[in-house]
Structure formats: structure tokens, C-alpha cells
Enzyme design. Structure first.
Site, PDB file in Angstrom:
ATOM      1  N   LYS A 150       0.775  -0.878  -0.218  1.00  0.00           N
ATOM      2  CA  LYS A 150      -0.138  -0.469   0.196  1.00  0.00           C
ATOM      3  C   LYS A 150       0.829   1.197   0.250  1.00  0.00           C
ATOM      4  CE  LYS A 150      -1.932   2.995   1.796  1.00  0.00           C
ATOM      5  NZ  LYS A 150      -1.613   4.572   1.371  1.00  0.00           N
TER       6      LYS A 150
ATOM      7  N   GLU B 116       8.931   0.656  11.321  1.00  0.00           N
ATOM      8  CA  GLU B 116      10.341   1.665  11.485  1.00  0.00           C
ATOM      9  C   GLU B 116       9.163   3.509  11.640  1.00  0.00           C
ATOM     10  OE1 GLU B 116      12.758   1.472  10.734  1.00  0.00           O
ATOM     11  OE2 GLU B 116      12.895  -0.531  10.133  1.00  0.00           O
TER      12      GLU B 116
ATOM     13  N   GLU C 256       8.567  16.077  15.575  1.00  0.00           N
ATOM     14  CA  GLU C 256       9.385  15.346  14.127  1.00  0.00           C
ATOM     15  C   GLU C 256       8.273  16.432  13.773  1.00  0.00           C
ATOM     16  OE1 GLU C 256       8.216  11.713  12.663  1.00  0.00           O
ATOM     17  OE2 GLU C 256      10.664  11.629  11.713  1.00  0.00           O
TER      18      GLU C 256
HETATM   19  P1  NAP Z   1       1.389   8.310   7.735  1.00  0.00           P
HETATM   20  O1  NAP Z   1      -0.474   8.532   7.806  1.00  0.00           O
HETATM   21  O2  NAP Z   1       2.019   7.686   9.405  1.00  0.00           O
HETATM   22  O3  NAP Z   1       1.468   7.527   6.946  1.00  0.00           O
HETATM   23  C1  NAP Z   1       2.467   6.766   6.183  1.00  0.00           C
HETATM   24  C2  NAP Z   1       1.432   5.228   5.375  1.00  0.00           C
HETATM   25  O4  NAP Z   1       0.018   4.839   6.016  1.00  0.00           O
HETATM   26  C3  NAP Z   1       0.807   5.580   4.228  1.00  0.00           C
HETATM   27  O5  NAP Z   1       1.275   4.896   3.373  1.00  0.00           O
HETATM   28  C4  NAP Z   1      -0.888   6.001   5.118  1.00  0.00           C
HETATM   29  O6  NAP Z   1      -1.455   6.084   4.196  1.00  0.00           O
HETATM   30  C5  NAP Z   1      -0.970   4.985   5.474  1.00  0.00           C
HETATM   31  N1  NAP Z   1      -2.264   5.146   6.828  1.00  0.00           N
HETATM   32  C6  NAP Z   1      -2.608   5.893   7.278  1.00  0.00           C
HETATM   33  N2  NAP Z   1      -3.130   5.826   8.049  1.00  0.00           N
HETATM   34  C7  NAP Z   1      -3.414   4.453   8.222  1.00  0.00           C
HETATM   35  C8  NAP Z   1      -4.018   3.398   9.374  1.00  0.00           C
HETATM   36  N3  NAP Z   1      -4.838   3.617  10.358  1.00  0.00           N
HETATM   37  N4  NAP Z   1      -3.583   2.470   9.245  1.00  0.00           N
HETATM   38  C9  NAP Z   1      -2.508   2.080   8.570  1.00  0.00           C
HETATM   39  N5  NAP Z   1      -2.327   2.494   7.368  1.00  0.00           N
HETATM   40  C10 NAP Z   1      -2.221   4.196   7.574  1.00  0.00           C
HETATM   41  O7  NAP Z   1       2.313   9.374   7.541  1.00  0.00           O
HETATM   42  P2  NAP Z   1       2.178  10.329   6.861  1.00  0.00           P
HETATM   43  O8  NAP Z   1       0.087  11.292   7.008  1.00  0.00           O
HETATM   44  O9  NAP Z   1       1.936  10.683   5.604  1.00  0.00           O
HETATM   45  O10 NAP Z   1       2.985  11.973   7.682  1.00  0.00           O
HETATM   46  C11 NAP Z   1       2.301  12.868   9.126  1.00  0.00           C
HETATM   47  C12 NAP Z   1       4.179  12.370   9.582  1.00  0.00           C
HETATM   48  O11 NAP Z   1       4.854  11.621   9.662  1.00  0.00           O
HETATM   49  C13 NAP Z   1       4.941  13.241   8.682  1.00  0.00           C
HETATM   50  O12 NAP Z   1       4.700  14.867   9.175  1.00  0.00           O
HETATM   51  C14 NAP Z   1       6.277  12.877   9.447  1.00  0.00           C
HETATM   52  O13 NAP Z   1       5.964  13.388  10.897  1.00  0.00           O
HETATM   53  C15 NAP Z   1       6.272  11.574   9.836  1.00  0.00           C
HETATM   54  N6  NAP Z   1       6.183  10.769   8.782  1.00  0.00           N
HETATM   55  C16 NAP Z   1       7.624   9.875   9.481  1.00  0.00           C
HETATM   56  C17 NAP Z   1       8.072   8.244   8.012  1.00  0.00           C
HETATM   57  C18 NAP Z   1       9.496   7.994   8.502  1.00  0.00           C
HETATM   58  O14 NAP Z   1       9.946   7.670   7.480  1.00  0.00           O
HETATM   59  N7  NAP Z   1       8.713   6.952   9.498  1.00  0.00           N
HETATM   60  C19 NAP Z   1       7.358   8.820   6.546  1.00  0.00           C
HETATM   61  C20 NAP Z   1       7.264   9.462   6.642  1.00  0.00           C
HETATM   62  C21 NAP Z   1       5.945  10.609   7.715  1.00  0.00           C
HETATM   63  P3  NAP Z   1      -1.861   7.607   3.101  1.00  0.00           P
HETATM   64  O15 NAP Z   1      -0.614   7.961   2.588  1.00  0.00           O
HETATM   65  O16 NAP Z   1      -3.163   7.056   2.216  1.00  0.00           O
HETATM   66  O17 NAP Z   1      -2.430   8.392   4.391  1.00  0.00           O
END
Ligand code: NAP
Ligand code: MG
Length: 500
Positions: free
Chosen positions: A199, A273, A404
């Protein structure tokens, strides 16, 4: 289609963007069951790149069923390890052949520099597939010298372990390194003989779909790799699905906790991660000319949208002013522009949402009393560009120091003793990575041991390698990806004992 630099695009990228993105399920490219689509955009302009299938729970279920069938009963389930090796290796070769196309597509969807994406994101993804191709033939159990205390005198046994695949693996990846994170997860899963439902992030679905075409071309049997584009609800459906044996996730700590809950239904294996707020520690005896650009790269690489970003810059007080000013000067000279412009060094943030979030942190930091040596605001009027920002006069309790941000923002803090700095650096819920800069090797190794972080880089930052395990202490995650550790994440041990 509104593109930043339409004319410089490779013809294969144009062709890819001329048709809507579909789901890869059981070797077929299909629409979402609902028929719905969503748009993915170019963050340099905010313009729509292309429509992509909006996968939901029903599509996840179709993909899981295909992956189950491929795992239980298909040419894949009967394949020899060296045949898997050749298929996985072929993905590495195809990525290398198409590096320019993948690099441009990643740049358009994510905003990062196409040139850097070609080398780092695509080049490294190819390396990851080749590395794990090699592992397919090297997954081994052992013979065990059992004593069997309850067996009759003289009885003999032959006992051994097998390392077997887990089954169907759900893999959820973020938008910061879309192709690379998919490679980190898919390659070891396949090496061990699992099947996959991927996904991608809603912001950056495109390179995953192009990667999906490579699996077809390389000759993978249908259903081994399935790709469902969509939003968080699709990820949630995948992590809760009762016929999924493992879920691997990279993303925010907040969603990581939701995944753990969702996985509880069938107690599927979980690896995570998650986020970070990594310390980068510069001692006064560091090589100044190497530590300045190295420390800039630590927080600015990928526009700060990196889980390991060294965003808490601890500098020994004797050199604090000179060092932070040098980092700020270097940051202010970085050329900002669209990722497809070969002269630009810093592109836009991935989305309006991320842009707004980072902008909020900038205002909060300034309101708390931090001083920006450089940056502190958006760049230009179009797209999601933010100026690289170096904050000083910060306190440990400020949100810009604790949370973060995931943007081009660093908070610099002075320190005056080795013990003090490791205590301060460890004051975080996260524990993903850390940097140390010093010419004193004993101090370097002592500090490396004291820091609570999954990766420690000395006199460099972002010192990744495919063979080195990567993952987090504390709330930065569960398990280690890359290296031999990732083979363990995708296998389980069976103990066999034969009475002779
Ligand atoms: P996120 O919501 O954690 O998204 C990561 C992945 O998880 C995406 O594929 C997302 O889908 C999916 N996802 C979202 N809600 C989910 C759920 N309830 N169950 C399972 N999967 C789910 O991150 P984001 O909203 O894109 O970013 C938010 C913050 O996260 C950023 O500002 C940053 O601080 C942090 N982040 C950290 C990393 C890292 O490498 N550690 C990477 C990205 C972001 P969708 O994209 O469709 O929502
Ligand atoms: Mg996008």
C-alpha cells in the site's frame, strides 16, 4: 497535467502519465471495486499529474486473496531458491536500466531532485533487490545437538531447524522515499518466498505502480506482488486483515500505534519503522570543514523529510556561534527550485498538508522565542517550498526541539560536557539515529555506546548501507530492516526432531 518542466520529461514518463494508474491484483491491472480514483499532484506547482485508482477494503481483500493463492499453490510456492534469486535480481537490472524514468517520476510525484532520486532512490533500490536476490539461496536452518532428557537411554535423534516464509505480507510505505521504502520491504519478503500486498502513500503512488510493471516484465507469477493504491483506510484494512501473516510499516509513530492495535485481531507479526528527532553531536575538536557540510546534510537531505534527519544539532559551546553561523550560511546558499530543474538543490515539500504543518512549526518556534539564523518562512509564492531554517536560542521544551517536523528545519543547542550532551541527546521518545563529529576516537566510541539510537554515524551522517541493519530504539520502531536482520523479519523458525 501541469508540470514544472514538462519539456525535459523522458517519453516513458509522459506515456506513463497519459493513462490512469490502476491496481495490480493477481497479475492484472484493474480499477478499484468502487470505480473511484484520486489525483496525485506535482508539489512544485500544485497541479494534477494523473488519476490513480482509489483502493479500499474490498480491493485489499481481493489482493490478499490473490497473495494467499500465490503463496499456497502457484509456480511461486514451488519455485527453487535460485529461481527466486534470478527473478529478484532481474528487478535490480530493470531499475538500473530505467533509472532516469523512475527518477523523473519520483521527482514529479514527491518534489525531490530528479538527479538525486536517480542515484539515491532508484540506484539504491536496485542495490537492495540485488542484495536480497543473493539471500534467497542463503536462508538456512541448523542442526541441533539435542539431549532429550526424558528419552530412554540410548535413543538417538536428528534435530534441525528450518527457516520458512511467513506467508502473506502487508507492507505500508510513506511518501518520503516511495520507491526505496517499497524496495526495502518487498525484496527481503520475496527472497524468503513470501507474497506481498503493498500500500503506497496517497501522496506518492506512482513509482510503486511503475515498479509493479517490472514484476510482470521480469516474469514473476501473478499474485506474488500486489499493489493497492489508496488512503489510510486501505492501510488500516490491510493491517487488520485476518488472512495477512505480517504487516510491515514505515511512517508516523501515531499510525504505527494504530497498526499494532489493528494487528491484534489475528496476532500477525508486526515490524515498524517510525519517526525520529535525531541528535547530531558536534564536539569542538571535530574537523570543522567536514562537520559543517555533513551537519547541513544531516537535517536538510530530502528537504528534511527523512525519519533519520539530524534535527537536534548539539554543538560544543566553544565553537557554537561560529559553527551554527557556518551551517546557516551554507543553508542560505542552497538553491531552491523544482526537482526537475537540474540546478536546484532543494525542492518543494511533498504536499500542502506537509507545507502547512512545517509552516506551523516555524511560527511556533518564533513565538516561543527561538531566533532564525537563516530561513524561517516559505520560499516564493507557488508550490510548497520552505527556506532551510536554522533555529538558535531554543529550549529543550520547545515543540521545534521535541517533535518531528519533517521539513528543512534544525534546532541548535550548545553543550559543554560529554556526559551532559549524551543525557540531553537521549531526552527524547524517539531513538532512530544519531551523528557524532570528533577527532578523538575514544570519545567517539564512548558517545556511540551512550546514545540510545538504532544507527550511529561517526564523522558522517546518513551512513546507510544495504548490509547494515536499520531500525529504532524506543518509539522509533520494532525490528530491523536491511541486512540479514530483514531476512529474519520475513521468516519464521520451525524446529524438527526425528527419532532415529
Ligand atoms: P502516515 O500517516 O504515518 O503514513 C504512512 C503510511 O501509512 C501511508 O501509506 C498512509 O496512507 C498509511 N496509513 C495512514 N493511516 C493508516 C492507518 N490507520 N492504518 C494503516 N496505514 C495507514 O504519515 P503521513 O500522514 O503521510 O505523515 C505524517 C507525519 O508522519 C509526517 O509529518 C512525519 O512527521 C511522519 N512521517 C514519518 C516517516 C518516517 O519515515 N518515519 C515517513 C512519513 C511520514 P496515506 O498516505 O494514504 O494516508
Ligand atoms: Mg504526489
Amino acid at each position: 497535467m501541469t508540470l514544472a518542466a514538462e519539456t525535459s520529461l523522458h517519453s516513458d514518463v509522459r506515456e506513463f502519465l497519459s493513462r490512469p494508474g490502476r491496481l495490480l491484483i493477481d497479475g492484472q491491472w484493474v480499477d478499484a471495486a468502487s470505480g473511484r480514483t484520486f489525483s496525485t499532484e506535482d508539489p512544485a506547482t500544485g497541479g494534477v499529474l494523473v488519476e490513480v485508482a482509489h483502493g479500499e477494503a474490498e480491493d485489499i481483500d481481493r489482493a490478499v486473496r490473490a497473495a494467499r493463492k500465490a503463496f499456497e499453490d502457484s509456480p511461486w510456492s514451488r519455485m527453487k531458491a535460485n529461481q527466486r534469486e534470478r527473478l529478484i535480481w532481474r528487478i535490480g537490472d530493470l531499475l538500473t536500466e530505467r533509472a532516469e524514468v523512475f527518477g523523473q517520476l519520483e521527482s514529479l510525484d514527491n518534489g525531490k531532485s530528479a538527479g538525486i532520486a536517480q542515484v539515491v532512490d532508484v540506484g539504491w533500490a536496485a542495490d537492495v533487490f540485488r542484495y536480497y536476490a543473493g539471500w534467497a539461496t542463503k536462508i538456512e536452518g541448523k542442526t541441533v545437538n539435542v539431549s532429550m532428557p526424558f528419552a530412554p537411554e540410548g535413543a538417538q535423534f536428528h534435530a534441525y531447524t528450518l527457516r520458512e516464509p511467513l506467508g502473506v505480507c502487508g507492507q505500508i510505505v510513506p511518501w518520503n522515499f516511495p520507491l526505496l521504502m517499497a524496495a526495502w520491504k518487498i525484496a527481503p519478503a520475496l527472497a524468503a518466498g513470501n507474497t506481498v500486498v503493498l500500500k503506497p502513500a496517497e501522496q506518492t503512488p506512482l513509482t510503486a505502480l511503475l515498479l509493479g510493471e517490472l514484476f510482470e516484465e521480469a516474469g514473476f507469477p501473478p499474485g506474488v506482488v500486489n499493489i493497492v493504491t489508496g488512503f489510510g483506510d486501505a492501510g488500516a484494512a490491510l493491517s487488520a486483515h485476518n488472512d495477512v501473516d505480517k504487516v510491515a510499516f514505515t511512517g508516523s509513530t501515531e499510525v504505527g500505534k494504530l497498526i499494532v492495535q489493528a494487528a491484534g485481531g489475528n496476532l500477525k507479526k508486526v515490524s515498524l519503522e517510525l519517526g525520529g528527532k535525531s541528535p547530531n553531536v558536534v564536539f569542538a575538536d571535530a574537523d570543522f570543514d567536514i562537520a559543517v557540510p555533513g551537519s547541513l546534510n544531516a537535517w536538510l537531505f530530502n528537504h528534511g523529510q527523512s525519519c533519520v534527519a539530524g534535527t537536534r544539532l548539539f554543538v560544543e559551546d566553544r565553537i557554537f556561534d561560529k559553527f551554527t553561523q557556518a551551517v546557516a550560511d551554507a543553508a542560505s546558499q542552497v538553491k531552491i527550485g523544482p526537482g526537475l530543474d537540474p540546478t536546484s538543490q532543494l525542492g518543494p515539500l511533498v504536499s500542502k498538508e506537509q507545507f502547512d504543518k512545517v509552516s506551523r512549526y516555524l511560527s511556533e518556534g518564533l513565538a516561543d522565542g527561538a531566533r532564525a539564523l537563516t530561513g524561517g518562512k516559505r520560499f516564493g509564492d507557488d508550490g510548497y517550498f520552505i527556506e532551510p531554517t536554522v533555529f538558535v536560542d531554543v529550549k529543550p521544551e520547545f515543540s521545534i526541539v521535541r517533535e518531528e517536523i519533517f521539513g528543512p528545519v534544525v534546532a541548535a543547542l550548545p553543550f559543554n560536557a560529554e556526559e551532559g550532551v549524551t543525557a540531553a541527546a537521549n531526552q527524547s521518545d524517539f531513538g532512530l539515529a544519531a551523528g557524532i563529529w570528533t577527532r578523538d576516537i575514544s570519545k567517539a566510541h564512548r558517545t556511540a555506546r551512550s546514545l540510545r539510537a538504532g544507527s550511529v554515524w561517526i564523522n558522517q551522517y546518513n551512513g546507510f548501507d544495504t548490509a547494515m541493519p536499520f531500525g529504532g530504539f524506543k518509539q522509533s520502531g520494532w525490528g530491523r530492516e536491511l541486512g540479514a536482520e530483514s531476512v529474519e523479519l520475513y521468516t519464521q523458525t520451525k524446529a524438527v526432531n526425528v527419532a532415529l
